[in-house]
Design an enzyme around this catalytic site. Structure first.
Site, mmCIF file in Angstrom:
data_model
loop_
_atom_site.group_PDB
_atom_site.id
_atom_site.type_symbol
_atom_site.label_atom_id
_atom_site.label_comp_id
_atom_site.label_asym_id
_atom_site.label_seq_id
_atom_site.Cartn_x
_atom_site.Cartn_y
_atom_site.Cartn_z
ATOM 1 N N GLY A 71 42.591 -20.754 -1.620
ATOM 2 C CA GLY A 71 41.373 -20.512 -0.851
ATOM 3 C C GLY A 71 41.563 -19.424 0.203
ATOM 4 N N ASN A 151 35.169 -28.160 6.710
ATOM 5 C CA ASN A 151 36.338 -28.973 6.375
ATOM 6 C C ASN A 151 36.621 -30.083 7.384
ATOM 7 O OD1 ASN A 151 36.833 -26.219 7.509
ATOM 8 N ND2 ASN A 151 38.802 -27.126 8.039
ATOM 9 N N GLN A 179 35.656 -26.770 0.205
ATOM 10 C CA GLN A 179 35.434 -28.218 0.370
ATOM 11 C C GLN A 179 34.337 -28.760 -0.532
ATOM 12 O OE1 GLN A 179 37.148 -30.503 2.052
ATOM 13 N NE2 GLN A 179 38.564 -29.086 3.029
ATOM 14 N N SER A 199 39.500 -23.555 -4.215
ATOM 15 C CA SER A 199 40.937 -23.800 -4.204
ATOM 16 C C SER A 199 41.293 -24.986 -5.094
ATOM 17 C CB SER A 199 41.378 -24.077 -2.761
ATOM 18 O OG SER A 199 42.732 -24.486 -2.733
ATOM 19 N N GLY A 200 42.453 -24.932 -5.745
ATOM 20 C CA GLY A 200 42.866 -25.989 -6.666
ATOM 21 C C GLY A 200 43.271 -27.293 -5.995
ATOM 22 N N CYS A 325 45.182 -27.713 9.498
ATOM 23 C CA CYS A 325 45.624 -26.333 9.730
ATOM 24 C C CYS A 325 46.033 -26.127 11.171
ATOM 25 C CB CYS A 325 44.521 -25.368 9.389
ATOM 26 S SG CYS A 325 43.766 -25.762 7.822
HETATM 27 C C1 LIG Z 1 41.788 -25.772 2.488
HETATM 28 C C2 LIG Z 1 40.744 -24.779 2.842
HETATM 29 C C3 LIG Z 1 40.972 -23.400 2.724
HETATM 30 C C4 LIG Z 1 42.305 -22.844 2.332
HETATM 31 O O1 LIG Z 1 42.599 -23.055 0.982
HETATM 32 P P1 LIG Z 1 44.151 -22.941 0.532
HETATM 33 O O2 LIG Z 1 44.083 -23.053 -0.957
HETATM 34 O O3 LIG Z 1 44.864 -24.078 1.173
HETATM 35 O O4 LIG Z 1 44.646 -21.608 0.989
HETATM 36 C C5 LIG Z 1 39.944 -22.539 3.023
HETATM 37 N N1 LIG Z 1 38.748 -22.992 3.416
HETATM 38 C C6 LIG Z 1 38.470 -24.304 3.548
HETATM 39 C C7 LIG Z 1 37.115 -24.743 3.973
HETATM 40 C C8 LIG Z 1 39.471 -25.233 3.280
HETATM 41 O O5 LIG Z 1 39.200 -26.534 3.425
#
Ligand SMILES: *Cc1c(COP(=O)(O)O)cnc(C)c1O
Length: 383
Positions: A71, A151, A179, A199-200, A325
């Site tokens: 992500g 998030n 999310q 994101s996976g 984070c």
């Molecule tokens: C987790 C998250 C990301 C980052 O994704 P990663 O795959 O961990 O780099 C970005 N945006 C949101 C809203 C997230 O929850």
């Protein structure tokens, strides 16, 4: 000891079916998708299939899906890649004050490159409304980036309404859907979204894989150069096991998306109802109904969120205070402060995010432990 995982917005366990398929693409079908022989063709076919899975979840063309390392990279590529390639169209970029650090920090980077960043405030429910955005738009607006679901507080933005308006004004629209992807329906055509990040590892797939949807015809400047993989947008031998894993994880989500959304909404509401019944002075942060099915973000007056997290962890229950984070720091959540909460209130809050592995029994057990822990912590601090 029973262990309960209530932190699915930070990451999720990988689905066993995903692991089985990934293993196959590491042990046997390990070819380089760029190779012309059968190993390569097999790998390429699997990659194409995963691209189709992601595309059909978004209602876009597979050629509009570009795999990234997650992500964060997708957000960076969208903002920086688009801004650098389209400078002549304008100098202003609009984001919200509750974006994920991956968007915020990319915007700060663009600021250092001479772009002007404007920030739309979320309302007290954490919603970024079209009204809040409108006054910031001008003929100089190059790009707007507003997340689909936050998030931390789980508030769902009406990105279709925002997308419609931006489309009419011919302003490019990116949304961080990390999310929401796989959890609530997304249709990039209907919602008029030009770029979207996913994101996976938030959808029971592996870490280190994600994708950026880029509407056909949009130009982005690459952030990484080399052998012109991913149509030249993102060079580097593709993460085949990760891509295949993301594809399977996406397919599973598509099959259960509606049932899982209503199941998690029910569990979530039941958990909050039980806490609210037994405890005084608790408040639900975010939107009362327009929120991610499994998300609760709660302020427990008179309780240090970090202390509650540790107390629950000792009982085997994993929650988060602020966002993962920024954990490790004791700073109050920037998102909660942005909603107008005081530092004390923000620091008295925890996030509980339910997921596929949670059961009604988890809610029984956890609600009892949370009530006991909050009462004990309040007694200890004389509240
Ligand atoms: C987790 C998250 C990301 C980052 O994704 P990663 O795959 O961990 O780099 C970005 N945006 C949101 C809203 C997230 O929850």
């Amino acid at each position: 000891m029973q262990r309960i995982y209530f932190d699915h917005s930070a990451t999720t366990p990988v689905d066993e079916r995903v692991v089985v398929t990934m293993t196959e693409y590491m042990l046997e079908k390990f070819g380089n998708p760029s190779s012309a022989h059968s190993f390569g063709r097999e790998a390429k076919a699997a990659m194409d299939k995963a691209r189709e899975s992601v595309a059909s979840m978004l209602n876009c063309d597979p050629a509009e899906v570009f795999f990234t390392s997650g992500g964060t990279e997708a957000d960076n590529l969208a903002l920086i890649g688009y801004a650098l390639a389209n400078r002549q169209r304008g100098n202003e970029i609009v984001i919200s004050n509750i974006e994920h650090p991956a968007v915020k920090a990319a915007a700060i980077e663009l600021e250092s490159l001479g772009f002007n960043i404007k920030t739309a405030p979320a309302d007290r429910y954490g919603e970024v409304t079209l009204e809040a955005l409108k006054s910031l738009l001008s003929g100089q607006t190059l790009l707007v980036s507003i997340m689909h679901i936050n998030n931390e507080i789980g508030t769902i933005n009406d990105i279709e309404r925002i997308g419609e308006h931006l489309c009419e004004r011919n302003i490019t629209f990116h949304s961080d859907a990390v999310q929401s992807f796989g959890k609530v329906p997304i249709d990039v055509r209907k919602m008029h979204i030009d770029m979207l990040s996913l994101s996976g590892h938030k959808i029971y797939g592996p870490k280190g894989i994600g994708a950026l949807y880029v509407r056909d015809g949009l130009k982005l400047h690459p952030r990484q150069f080399g052998g012109k993989h991913e149509a030249g947008l993102r060079s580097g031998t593709e993460n085949l096991p990760g891509i295949v894993g993301l594809g399977v994880a996406t397919d599973i989500c598509r099959q259960i998306i509606d049932d899982e959304a209503s199941r998690l909404t029910e569990l979530r509401d039941e958990l909050f109802a039980r806490l609210d019944e037994k405890l005084d002075a608790i408040t639900l942060n975010g939107h009362p109904s327009q929120r991610l099915p499994g998300n609760l973000n709660i302020t427990f007056q008179g309780v240090e969120g970090e202390a509650l997290l540790v107390a629950l962890d000792l009982e085997g229950i994993a929650v988060s205070s602020g966002s993962a984070c920024s954990s490790g720091s004791t700073k109050p959540s920037a998102v909660l402060l942005a909603l107008g909460m005081s530092e004390i209130e923000a620091q008295s809050s925890i996030r509980i995010t339910l997921g596929r592995d949670n059961t009604p029994q988890d809610i029984d057990y956890a609600s009892r432990i949370i009530v006991d822990s909050v009462e004990r912590l309040r007694r200890m601090s004389g509240n």
